[in-house]
Design a protein around this motif. Structure first.
Motif: not given
Length: 277
Positions: A14-33
């Motif tokens: 996805t070309k999204l960094s781990a930092k960005t993915l963690r942020f999206y998880h924290q704000v409820g935008l993209l929750i890991p499976a």
């Protein structure tokens, strides 16, 4: 069929960094499976790749996280499209602001060789239909558009018969303190009673003005304001009071060409010859 991916593989897909993915998880935008309860590692389904790509594209367009969340959870395509249209409108406004700033900067680098002519003028008392309110400077653009629309409606329905070009009155406090009086008006031949909405009829007092004319787009009007300010300061004639604008052709704003007279209140009643500055 979906399959589980590590955060590293998902980042590469996805070309999204781990930092960005963690942020999206924290704000409820993209929750890991799922998240490993022991080591906290995040895992994503392959079906989430397309959602992540949509989020990435929206973020490249500077769409706020809150708006993206609304788009992804919109109850209908119509609601989703309204959110996207709203963001596009904000982007267009930002582009216009950037374009205006570029024109203004070019005007500073390559100033016009045409001198600004300043004259002194005595205005008699004048009947007007006017919308006058105290506003915040940040709201000026929206207020201006709404007030002009109301005046348009009064003319279109023949409730007001214009007696001259429209004008605006801007208190010093509006710019000095970012909160002050603003007014837009239509000259009339007499008082007009019983007006709807915010408009009312009044008689503007007589005033002495130093006047300069701006021709062009709104991007360059401040050059004329600056020259007018220099003139009244050199002459020692500046008087406390609102600036008065008269819109001779078109209306200032954006990239449209217009002709606007700018009147600065002064303390003298004499009218010497025009001065070029």
């Amino acid at each position: 069929m979906s399959a589980s991916m590590s955060i590293g593989d998902f980042s590469r897909a996805t070309k999204l960094s781990a930092k960005t993915l963690r942020f999206y998880h924290q704000v409820g935008l993209l929750i890991p499976a799922r998240v490993d309860p022991v080591n906290g590692y995040r895992f994503y389904d392959t079906e989430q790749i397309s959602i992540a790509q949509v989020i990435r594209n929206f973020r490249l367009m500077d769409m706020p996280v809150e708006v993206i969340r609304g788009v992804l959870s919109a109850p209908s395509p119509h609601d989703r499209d309204l959110l996207i249209e709203g963001h596009l409108a904000r982007m267009e406004a930002q582009l216009e602001a950037t374009r205006s700033a570029v024109v203004s900067l070019r005007g500073m680098l390559y100033p016009s060789l045409v001198p600004v002519e300043v004259t002194r003028r005595s205005l008699e008392p004048q009947f007007v239909v006017i919308i006058r309110e105290t506003i915040n400077l940040a709201d000026l653009g929206a207020w201006y558009t709404g007030a002009m629309d109301e005046l348009d409606a009064l003319v279109a329905t023949a409730k007001v018969s214009p007696g001259g070009p429209r004008g605006g009155i801007w208190d010093t406090e509006l710019f000095l303190n970012e909160h002050g009086g603003a007014a837009l008006f239509i000259p009339t031949h007499s008082l007009v009673p019983g007006l709807p909405g915010r408009a009312h009829s009044e008689r503007l007092p007589a005033v002495e003005l130093a006047v300069a004319t701006h021709r062009g787009t709104d991007d360059t009007i401040m050059q004329v304001y600056g020259e007018l300010g220099r003139y009244v300061t050199r002459q020692g004639i500046s008087l406390a009071g609102p600036i008065r604008e008269t819109y001779l052709e078109g209306q200032p704003g954006g990239s449209q060409e217009s002709v606007t007279e700018i009147g600065w209140p002064i303390s003298t009643t004499s009218s010497p010859p025009a001065e070029l500055i």
